[in-house]
Write a protein that holds these residues in place. Structure first.
Motif, PDB file in Angstrom:
ATOM      1  N   LEU A  67       0.833  -1.205   0.000  1.00 54.07           N
ATOM      2  CA  LEU A  67       0.000   0.000   0.000  1.00 54.07           C
ATOM      3  C   LEU A  67       0.867   1.254   0.000  1.00 54.07           C
ATOM      4  O   LEU A  67       0.570   2.228  -0.718  1.00 54.07           O
ATOM      5  N   GLY A  68       1.950   1.245   0.782  1.00 55.27           N
ATOM      6  CA  GLY A  68       2.838   2.397   0.799  1.00 55.27           C
ATOM      7  C   GLY A  68       3.503   2.638  -0.543  1.00 55.27           C
ATOM      8  O   GLY A  68       3.654   3.788  -0.974  1.00 55.27           O
ATOM      9  N   LEU A  69       3.892   1.565  -1.229  1.00 52.81           N
ATOM     10  CA  LEU A  69       4.499   1.702  -2.552  1.00 52.81           C
ATOM     11  C   LEU A  69       3.497   2.285  -3.556  1.00 52.81           C
ATOM     12  O   LEU A  69       3.860   3.134  -4.378  1.00 52.81           O
ATOM     13  N   ILE A  70       2.251   1.824  -3.492  1.00 52.17           N
ATOM     14  CA  ILE A  70       1.233   2.346  -4.405  1.00 52.17           C
ATOM     15  C   ILE A  70       1.002   3.836  -4.170  1.00 52.17           C
ATOM     16  O   ILE A  70       0.922   4.636  -5.117  1.00 52.17           O
ATOM     17  N   VAL A  71       0.917   4.230  -2.883  1.00 52.00           N
ATOM     18  CA  VAL A  71       0.734   5.649  -2.558  1.00 52.00           C
ATOM     19  C   VAL A  71       1.931   6.466  -3.033  1.00 52.00           C
ATOM     20  O   VAL A  71       1.778   7.574  -3.591  1.00 52.00           O
ATOM     21  N   MET A  72       3.153   5.938  -2.846  1.00 56.82           N
ATOM     22  CA  MET A  72       4.351   6.649  -3.285  1.00 56.82           C
ATOM     23  C   MET A  72       4.362   6.824  -4.799  1.00 56.82           C
ATOM     24  O   MET A  72       4.679   7.902  -5.314  1.00 56.82           O
ATOM     25  N   ILE A  73       3.977   5.783  -5.521  1.00 58.67           N
ATOM     26  CA  ILE A  73       3.993   5.849  -6.982  1.00 58.67           C
ATOM     27  C   ILE A  73       2.974   6.864  -7.484  1.00 58.67           C
ATOM     28  O   ILE A  73       3.268   7.693  -8.361  1.00 58.67           O
ATOM     29  N   LEU A  74       1.745   6.826  -6.913  1.00 54.26           N
ATOM     30  CA  LEU A  74       0.716   7.785  -7.334  1.00 54.26           C
ATOM     31  C   LEU A  74       1.124   9.212  -6.998  1.00 54.26           C
ATOM     32  O   LEU A  74       0.901  10.145  -7.795  1.00 54.26           O
ATOM     33  N   SER A  75       1.749   9.404  -5.831  1.00 52.55           N
ATOM     34  CA  SER A  75       2.208  10.743  -5.454  1.00 52.55           C
ATOM     35  C   SER A  75       3.300  11.238  -6.401  1.00 52.55           C
ATOM     36  O   SER A  75       3.309  12.414  -6.791  1.00 52.55           O
ATOM     37  N   LEU A  76       4.214  10.339  -6.774  1.00 48.31           N
ATOM     38  CA  LEU A  76       5.261  10.725  -7.712  1.00 48.31           C
ATOM     39  C   LEU A  76       4.688  11.085  -9.077  1.00 48.31           C
ATOM     40  O   LEU A  76       5.168  12.026  -9.723  1.00 48.31           O
ATOM     41  N   ILE A  77       3.669  10.353  -9.524  1.00 46.47           N
ATOM     42  CA  ILE A  77       3.056  10.664 -10.822  1.00 46.47           C
ATOM     43  C   ILE A  77       2.438  12.061 -10.800  1.00 46.47           C
ATOM     44  O   ILE A  77       2.621  12.862 -11.732  1.00 46.47           O
ATOM     45  N   VAL A  78       1.713  12.376  -9.720  1.00 51.10           N
ATOM     46  CA  VAL A  78       1.114  13.712  -9.596  1.00 51.10           C
ATOM     47  C   VAL A  78       2.198  14.784  -9.533  1.00 51.10           C
ATOM     48  O   VAL A  78       2.102  15.841 -10.182  1.00 51.10           O
ATOM     49  N   PHE A  79       3.256  14.515  -8.768  1.00 46.84           N
ATOM     50  CA  PHE A  79       4.350  15.473  -8.637  1.00 46.84           C
ATOM     51  C   PHE A  79       5.052  15.691  -9.971  1.00 46.84           C
ATOM     52  O   PHE A  79       5.394  16.828 -10.332  1.00 46.84           O
ATOM     53  N   ILE A  80       5.260  14.608 -10.733  1.00 51.07           N
ATOM     54  CA  ILE A  80       5.911  14.726 -12.043  1.00 51.07           C
ATOM     55  C   ILE A  80       5.051  15.553 -12.990  1.00 51.07           C
ATOM     56  O   ILE A  80       5.551  16.437 -13.700  1.00 51.07           O
ATOM     57  N   CYS A  81       3.748  15.279 -13.017  1.00 50.56           N
ATOM     58  CA  CYS A  81       2.851  16.047 -13.892  1.00 50.56           C
ATOM     59  C   CYS A  81       2.864  17.530 -13.529  1.00 50.56           C
ATOM     60  O   CYS A  81       2.865  18.400 -14.415  1.00 50.56           O
ATOM     61  N   PHE A  82       2.895  17.841 -12.230  1.00 49.97           N
ATOM     62  CA  PHE A  82       2.925  19.237 -11.793  1.00 49.97           C
ATOM     63  C   PHE A  82       4.227  19.919 -12.212  1.00 49.97           C
ATOM     64  O   PHE A  82       4.212  21.034 -12.755  1.00 49.97           O
ATOM     65  N   MET A  83       5.348  19.257 -11.981  1.00 51.73           N
ATOM     66  CA  MET A  83       6.637  19.869 -12.279  1.00 51.73           C
ATOM     67  C   MET A  83       6.884  19.983 -13.781  1.00 51.73           C
ATOM     68  O   MET A  83       7.537  20.925 -14.232  1.00 51.73           O
ATOM     69  N   GLU A  84       6.363  19.040 -14.558  1.00 46.30           N
ATOM     70  CA  GLU A  84       6.587  19.114 -16.002  1.00 46.30           C
ATOM     71  C   GLU A  84       5.800  20.258 -16.639  1.00 46.30           C
ATOM     72  O   GLU A  84       6.161  20.743 -17.715  1.00 46.30           O
ATOM     73  N   ARG A  85       4.735  20.682 -16.002  1.00 41.89           N
ATOM     74  CA  ARG A  85       3.955  21.813 -16.518  1.00 41.89           C
ATOM     75  C   ARG A  85       4.371  23.137 -15.896  1.00 41.89           C
ATOM     76  O   ARG A  85       3.894  24.196 -16.315  1.00 41.89           O
TER      77      ARG A  85
END
Length: 455
Positions: free
Chosen positions: A227-245
């Motif tokens: 569960l922690g890995l899934i939360v980390m991965i989803l958080s990283l995806i959101v963070f990547i999308c934010f930083m790339e824009r």
């Protein structure tokens, strides 16, 4: 104006998709090329025993070759014709771009425009052939030595003919992928080489996800960790999308111009500077430079005598540069930061941008046109590149550390893999929306011309 265009794209993209014939042809071509890439990943090298090779893959699992195997879509594990993927091509591109930045002769070629770019591309192809031949030879020698070192006869008939055949096959496979990527870029959607790398990563996802949940079922991996890995991965995806824009918008002002009503009005626009101008290039470059010597050393270590000085050096090198080791993560982060600044300097030229603004009578408020504008743009770009480099290093190194601590080989969800998948997906979707928007505006222009003729 930009928000209006975005609204038009979002409202009409899906309704007009069936009418965009050129876009559909490009998408089908891209899908067909990626299907060919996946088929080739299952064609083994001549003279290889697949059963013995599967046993070798199980013994070496968890090492640095797993990263290479992820980027190639499992081709290295199966030792297919495209086992090396497009990594030699990327490494050759790094060398040529570094040489163009350091050598005045190559730098002059780069300034010649299209003709100079073609010559540099030709040098890159020559470098790709050389790197693939060297790596292919060490792989062939390493496969032959497995029978004596680990008792695995992965090669049916060892000898000079097998080595020559393996090198020729690997060179041909890498060059075909290079050509396929260029065809996708020109006739398909998105960047061809990036799409090929992403397709290899995505192809490995179901296997690794199944392994993770199988570990949870058997109890080797706790449910809280999953569960922690899934939360980390989803958080990283959101963070990547934010930083790339994320971008720094520099205000650009133009002299006052008379409007139709006779009012003098000054035009304003913005020069967008992305926080991550280099995109996914720094992690790919850093991974390529780390994977090339490690692949050679790992296969050379199988054929080297561990009692000799060279053999012990190879073993020690592989131990310190294993996945998740402090030295590996340090070199990885340093490589990402270096290539972030280097590639940003390659793709964005402050002097050229300042000259273009001066020719168009544009200026930055409070900054004199010309040299002062170039200095200011370089200052702003350097500051936001620091943020971009820190972001890339964090996103890429954090999953590596988590993998090293937990022991879960989620290489497909490592920082580089996750960054590539998210970035390439966003860029491809953006290109599709651009084609749809261009098609929509084309229809509007045709209707306007038709109404004008009827009147």
């Amino acid at each position: 104006m930009a928000s209006r265009a975005d609204n038009i794209a979002s409202n009409f993209s899906f309704s007009k998709f069936s009418q965009a014939t050129e876009l559909k042809n490009r998408i089908w071509f891209t899908i067909g090329a990626l299907v060919i890439f996946r088929f080739l990943s299952f064609v083994p090298l001549p003279g290889i025993d697949p059963t013995a090779l599967a046993g070798l893959a199980d013994q070496t699992r968890g090492g640095v070759l797993d990263i290479f195997n992820t980027f190639s879509g499992g081709s290295l594990e199966r030792m297919s014709l495209i086992a090396l993927g497009v990594m030699p091509y990327i490494t050759a591109s790094i060398v040529v771009q570094l040489a163009a930045a350091l050598s005045p002769t190559l730098g002059a070629l780069k300034k010649e425009g299209e003709s100079g770019r073609k010559k540099l591309n030709q040098y890159t192809r020559y470098g790709t052939v050389g790197l693939t031949a060297v790596q292919g030879y060490f792989i062939a020698v390493g496969l032959e030595s497995l029978a004596g070192q680990q008792g695995i006869a992965a090669v049916v008939a060892p000898g000079i003919m097998f080595r020559v055949g393996a090198v020729i096959s690997l060179v041909g496979g890498t060059l075909f992928l290079m050509w396929l990527g260029e065809q996708i870029t020109s006739r398909g959607i998105g960047n061809g080489v990036s799409l090929i790398i992403m397709a290899g990563i995505v192809a490995q996802m179901p296997t690794f996800v199944a392994q993770m949940f199988e570990g949870g079922r058997t109890g080797s991996i706790s449910g809280g960790l999953i569960l922690g890995l899934i939360v980390m991965i989803l958080s990283l995806i959101v963070f990547i999308c934010f930083m790339e824009r994320a971008q720094r918008r520099v205000l650009v002002q133009y002299p006052k111009r008379a409007t139709q009503r006779g009012v003098m009005q000054a035009d304003r626009s913005h020069l967008p500077l992305k926080v991550n101008t280099a995109g996914v290039i720094p992690p790919i470059f850093a991974s390529s430079l780390l994977l090339m010597p490690l692949t050679v050393s790992q296969f050379a270590g199988n054929s080297a005598n561990t009692d000799s000085a060279f053999g012990s050096f190879i073993v020690t090198l592989n131990q310190y540069l294993q996945h998740g080791q402090p030295l590996y993560m340090t070199l990885y982060a340093v490589g990402i930061v270096f290539f972030c600044f280097f590639y940003t300097a390659v793709v964005f030229n402050p002097e050229e941008t300042a000259d273009n603004l001066k020719r168009n009578n544009g200026f930055i408020p409070g900054i004199r046109p010309g040299k002062n504008t170039a200095t200011y743009l370089d200052y702003v770009l350097t500051r936001i590149t620091v943020v971009g480099a820190a972001y890339l290093a964090f996103v890429c190194v954090l999953p590596e550390y988590v993998i090293a601590q937990t022991g879960i080989p989620l290489f497909f969800l490592g920082g580089t893999s996750l960054l590539i998948v998210v970035n390439v997906t966003v860029d491809t979707v953006t290109q599709i929306q651009s084609h749809l928007l261009a098609h929509q505006y084309g229809d509007l222009i045709k209707k306007a011309k038709l109404k004008g003729r009827l009147r």
